[in-house]
Design an enzyme around this catalytic site. Structure first.
Site, short mmCIF file in Angstrom:
data_model
loop_
_atom_site.label_atom_id
_atom_site.label_comp_id
_atom_site.label_asym_id
_atom_site.label_seq_id
_atom_site.Cartn_x
_atom_site.Cartn_y
_atom_site.Cartn_z
N PRO A 9 6.36 7.92 2.57
CA PRO A 9 6.67 6.69 3.29
C PRO A 9 6.66 5.43 2.43
CG PRO A 9 4.54 7.59 3.95
CD PRO A 9 5.22 8.64 3.14
N ASN A 10 7.63 4.60 2.73
CA ASN A 10 7.80 3.27 2.12
C ASN A 10 8.30 3.30 0.68
OD1 ASN A 10 6.89 1.79 4.47
ND2 ASN A 10 4.88 2.65 4.02
N ARG A 17 9.57 -3.64 -2.39
CA ARG A 17 8.19 -3.54 -1.91
C ARG A 17 7.20 -3.91 -3.01
NH1 ARG A 17 5.11 2.23 -1.17
NH2 ARG A 17 3.25 1.38 -0.20
N TYR A 22 4.52 -2.10 -7.74
CA TYR A 22 5.36 -0.91 -7.89
C TYR A 22 6.57 -1.11 -8.80
CZ TYR A 22 2.51 0.67 -3.96
OH TYR A 22 1.45 1.03 -3.16
N ASN A 73 5.00 12.48 -4.57
CA ASN A 73 4.32 11.21 -4.31
C ASN A 73 4.26 11.04 -2.80
OD1 ASN A 73 3.40 8.64 -3.95
ND2 ASN A 73 4.73 7.71 -5.51
N ALA A 76 1.11 6.81 1.31
CA ALA A 76 -0.18 6.67 1.99
C ALA A 76 -0.68 7.98 2.60
CB ALA A 76 -0.08 5.59 3.06
N GLU A 97 0.90 15.91 -8.28
CA GLU A 97 0.78 14.69 -7.47
C GLU A 97 1.00 13.47 -8.38
OE1 GLU A 97 -3.12 14.34 -5.73
OE2 GLU A 97 -2.80 12.24 -5.17
N HIS A 99 1.48 9.10 -8.60
CA HIS A 99 1.45 7.75 -8.00
C HIS A 99 1.90 6.74 -9.04
CE1 HIS A 99 -0.60 9.38 -4.57
NE2 HIS A 99 -1.36 10.06 -5.42
N ARG A 106 -7.58 0.37 -7.04
CA ARG A 106 -7.11 -0.49 -5.94
C ARG A 106 -8.13 -0.46 -4.79
NH1 ARG A 106 -1.06 0.84 -4.58
NH2 ARG A 106 -1.34 -1.08 -3.38
C1 DQA Z 1 1.45 5.21 -3.98
C2 DQA Z 1 0.00 4.77 -3.76
C3 DQA Z 1 -0.37 4.89 -2.29
O1 DQA Z 1 -1.73 4.46 -2.10
C4 DQA Z 1 0.53 4.02 -1.45
O2 DQA Z 1 0.21 4.17 -0.09
C5 DQA Z 1 1.96 4.27 -1.71
C6 DQA Z 1 2.40 4.46 -3.08
C7 DQA Z 1 1.91 4.98 -5.42
O3 DQA Z 1 2.93 5.52 -5.82
O4 DQA Z 1 1.25 4.24 -6.16
O5 DQA Z 1 2.78 4.24 -0.80
O6 DQA Z 1 1.55 6.60 -3.72
#
Ligand code: DQA
Length: 142
Positions: A9-10, A17, A22, A73, A76, A97, A99, A106
């Site tokens: 998501p997102n 964003r 990011y 990835n 959240a 995994e 990020h 954070r």
């Molecule tokens: C994320 C880190 C997560 O905590 C966050 O909710 C994201 C992006 C990252 O790529 O740093 O959506 O996965």
């Protein structure tokens, strides 16, 4: 190798964003960049993004027959989705995994990854380079 890159998501809003966290590149920029890296030569890399937990699980399940490894990835969902964790352990497809940001430096809630133990490794805080590191990790592992 057939590698599936799954973004949660997102992450479709990358570029727009919170660029201070990011970066300014879009998800498409990231995909194009990874394809251009020499480590990607000879490998089929497929990208998938969804804001919906069930869609992410459906994609993870496709790897049983279609893919050799997953770069994941989960956004959240990382921090609380036991359903995604179960999907990874069910399919047994080697998963890394990733990020973009450093989840350990954070907010407190980001320090927990409920999927980490089901992955062969966790890469955090390297930006787009993290996806390349994940690809190299999968190539070495498989
Ligand atoms: C994320 C880190 C997560 O905590 C966050 O909710 C994201 C992006 C990252 O790529 O740093 O959506 O996965």
């Amino acid at each position: 190798m057939n590698i599936l890159v799954i973004n949660g998501p997102n992450l479709n809003l990358l570029g727009l964003r919170e660029p201070e966290i990011y970066g300014s590149e879009t998800l498409e920029d990231l995909g194009n960049w990874l394809d251009e890296q020499s480590d990607a030569d000879g490998h089929e890399i497929t990208w998938f993004q969804s804001n919906h937990e069930g869609d992410l699980i459906d994609q993870i399940q496709t790897t049983i027959t279609l893919f050799d490894g997953i770069i994941l990835n989960p956004g959240a969902f990382t921090h609380y989705s036991y359903a995604i964790r179960d999907a990874i352990s069910s399919v047994k497809t080697p998963t890394v995994e990733v990020h973009l940001s450093d989840i350990n430096s954070r907010e407190e809630f980001r320090k927990t990854s409920v999927i980490k133990d089901e992955c062969i490794s966790q890469i955090s805080g390297l930006g787009k380079q993290g996806y390349l590191e994940a690809l190299k990790t999968l190539i070495n592992y498989i």
